[in-house]
Design a protein around this motif. Sequence first.
Motif, mmCIF file in Angstrom:
data_model
loop_
_atom_site.group_PDB
_atom_site.id
_atom_site.type_symbol
_atom_site.label_atom_id
_atom_site.label_comp_id
_atom_site.label_asym_id
_atom_site.label_seq_id
_atom_site.Cartn_x
_atom_site.Cartn_y
_atom_site.Cartn_z
ATOM 1 N N ALA A 274 0.848 -1.182 0.000
ATOM 2 C CA ALA A 274 0.000 0.000 0.000
ATOM 3 C C ALA A 274 0.889 1.239 0.000
ATOM 4 N N VAL A 275 0.295 2.362 -0.348
ATOM 5 C CA VAL A 275 0.992 3.641 -0.217
ATOM 6 C C VAL A 275 0.955 4.024 1.255
ATOM 7 N N LEU A 276 2.125 4.174 1.849
ATOM 8 C CA LEU A 276 2.211 4.375 3.290
ATOM 9 C C LEU A 276 2.011 5.834 3.669
ATOM 10 N N SER A 277 1.292 6.035 4.751
ATOM 11 C CA SER A 277 1.059 7.382 5.267
ATOM 12 C C SER A 277 2.300 7.883 5.988
ATOM 13 N N ALA A 278 2.303 9.151 6.308
ATOM 14 C CA ALA A 278 3.385 9.722 7.097
ATOM 15 C C ALA A 278 3.390 9.094 8.484
ATOM 16 N N PRO A 279 4.552 8.983 9.125
ATOM 17 C CA PRO A 279 4.625 8.332 10.440
ATOM 18 C C PRO A 279 3.649 8.909 11.466
ATOM 19 N N ALA A 280 3.520 10.231 11.508
ATOM 20 C CA ALA A 280 2.616 10.843 12.483
ATOM 21 C C ALA A 280 1.174 10.449 12.219
ATOM 22 N N ALA A 281 0.792 10.380 10.936
ATOM 23 C CA ALA A 281 -0.571 9.977 10.607
ATOM 24 C C ALA A 281 -0.823 8.529 11.002
ATOM 25 N N ASN A 282 0.187 7.680 10.854
ATOM 26 C CA ASN A 282 0.020 6.272 11.229
ATOM 27 C C ASN A 282 -0.317 6.104 12.707
ATOM 28 N N VAL A 283 0.291 6.913 13.553
ATOM 29 C CA VAL A 283 0.081 6.730 14.994
ATOM 30 C C VAL A 283 -0.960 7.674 15.579
ATOM 31 N N ASP A 284 -1.611 8.467 14.746
ATOM 32 C CA ASP A 284 -2.654 9.345 15.268
ATOM 33 C C ASP A 284 -3.727 8.594 16.063
ATOM 34 N N PRO A 285 -4.233 7.423 15.593
ATOM 35 C CA PRO A 285 -5.238 6.718 16.393
ATOM 36 C C PRO A 285 -4.728 6.328 17.780
ATOM 37 N N GLY A 294 -6.514 9.434 29.170
ATOM 38 C CA GLY A 294 -5.984 10.342 30.174
ATOM 39 C C GLY A 294 -4.633 9.965 30.731
ATOM 40 N N PHE A 295 -3.863 9.161 29.995
ATOM 41 C CA PHE A 295 -2.540 8.769 30.464
ATOM 42 C C PHE A 295 -1.505 9.847 30.158
ATOM 43 N N ASP A 296 -0.425 9.833 30.920
ATOM 44 C CA ASP A 296 0.689 10.758 30.711
ATOM 45 C C ASP A 296 1.319 10.474 29.342
ATOM 46 N N PRO A 297 1.389 11.460 28.444
ATOM 47 C CA PRO A 297 1.986 11.234 27.124
ATOM 48 C C PRO A 297 3.429 10.745 27.189
ATOM 49 N N GLU A 298 4.138 11.095 28.253
ATOM 50 C CA GLU A 298 5.545 10.694 28.352
ATOM 51 C C GLU A 298 5.705 9.185 28.523
ATOM 52 N N HIS A 299 4.650 8.486 28.903
ATOM 53 C CA HIS A 299 4.729 7.041 29.081
ATOM 54 C C HIS A 299 4.307 6.274 27.830
ATOM 55 N N LEU A 300 3.869 6.998 26.808
ATOM 56 C CA LEU A 300 3.303 6.347 25.630
ATOM 57 C C LEU A 300 4.325 5.467 24.912
ATOM 58 N N ALA A 301 5.492 6.015 24.599
ATOM 59 C CA ALA A 301 6.468 5.280 23.791
ATOM 60 C C ALA A 301 7.062 4.086 24.520
ATOM 61 N N GLY A 302 7.025 4.089 25.848
ATOM 62 C CA GLY A 302 7.552 2.952 26.595
ATOM 63 C C GLY A 302 6.565 1.815 26.731
ATOM 64 N N VAL A 333 7.889 8.655 16.565
ATOM 65 C CA VAL A 333 6.931 9.748 16.747
ATOM 66 C C VAL A 333 6.307 9.664 18.123
ATOM 67 N N LEU A 334 5.984 8.458 18.587
ATOM 68 C CA LEU A 334 5.402 8.307 19.923
ATOM 69 C C LEU A 334 6.344 8.829 21.004
ATOM 70 N N ARG A 335 7.636 8.709 20.764
ATOM 71 C CA ARG A 335 8.623 9.199 21.734
ATOM 72 C C ARG A 335 8.860 10.696 21.583
ATOM 73 N N ASP A 336 8.995 11.162 20.358
ATOM 74 C CA ASP A 336 9.380 12.556 20.121
ATOM 75 C C ASP A 336 8.191 13.512 20.099
ATOM 76 N N GLU A 337 7.027 13.004 19.701
ATOM 77 C CA GLU A 337 5.825 13.836 19.621
ATOM 78 C C GLU A 337 4.637 13.084 20.215
ATOM 79 N N PRO A 338 4.674 12.785 21.505
ATOM 80 C CA PRO A 338 3.590 11.978 22.094
ATOM 81 C C PRO A 338 2.238 12.674 22.073
ATOM 82 N N ARG A 339 2.259 13.996 22.046
ATOM 83 C CA ARG A 339 1.000 14.742 21.926
ATOM 84 C C ARG A 339 0.755 15.080 20.473
ATOM 85 N N ARG A 340 -0.462 14.853 20.026
ATOM 86 C CA ARG A 340 -0.772 15.120 18.628
ATOM 87 C C ARG A 340 -0.700 16.610 18.339
#
Length: 340
Positions: A274-285, A294-302, A333-340
Amino acid sequence: MSEQQRFPWPAASATGVGSCPGDDPDEMARTVFGELPELPHLPELPERGAGADLVGRGAALLVEFPVEVQPSGWRVVQRPGRDLTRAADFLSYDLDALEDRAHAYTGPLKVQVAGPWTLAASIELRGGERLVADPGAIADLCESQLEGVRGHLADLRARVPGAQLLVQVDEPSLPSVLTGRVPTASGYGTLRAVERVAVEERLRALFGAIDAAGALPMVHCCAEAVPIDLLRRCGARAVSLDATLLTRAADEAIGTAVEAGIGIFAGVVPGSDAVLSAPAANVDPVREMWHRIGFDPEHLAGTVVITPRCGLAGASAAYVREALAACRAAARVLRDEPRR
């Protein structure tokens, strides 16, 4: 407790689900370890035919529970034959390729085994009905699998002694077993749903055996309505699912699981070309869900590991590399930009 203490994988990890295209285990092991250096997995190559498929690989681990291929699928027989020999050979080839590539590897390594309820919903009794219809046969199957998985993990530890094993129990048929949607042999009806207490008992025994062997038990199910609460109660330490199928109705179960220390393997990248979306778009959901709960965004990537939505068996070899690279980029992206 930090994610590094709770989970064996580093923050911003990505991995594959399991299946890959082709018929060369050495080549695919090189690809997986090259593209997923922090959390590689044992590649599965179902294109090779019967015995390399999910059920055939599961059958290769059964002890004194012979099955063979019939026109309608895998069926219980009195004695092992060439189909089971072929399945065992395929598994041995894959483990040899893994050992060649990873003997000196240290770190988390994911392997996959077919779940007991998917095996029970797929393998036929001698009369042709699915094994899941017979409680006695289920008990025999699960005891056989327990013994086989213990031996399999011992073999893996000898081959890759520095690995911290994650054992992914593949249960695509679990929702159908729980809701009475497994078809009868005739195809005109469905078998009665298995009681949840029985389902939990068998899964708890398998997860307990995996944990006792020093490995981390986890479950993959890319169907809709994954029974997250049930898997948490049974002792799964991580749940792998298709994040694009999640709705707000799953928020409470996921929130409870994460609070209980369970990792989430979120499938966000298409499993076929498939044609792949941008990394940020992939993890938006994933980011949206994390924010809703309501979780702390800093814990997302771990806590969250990024994967394809399901296996890559139907993809091209070139797309496999693209998809796994996209998973790595999305995990960052989850580590560097945990908040959308």
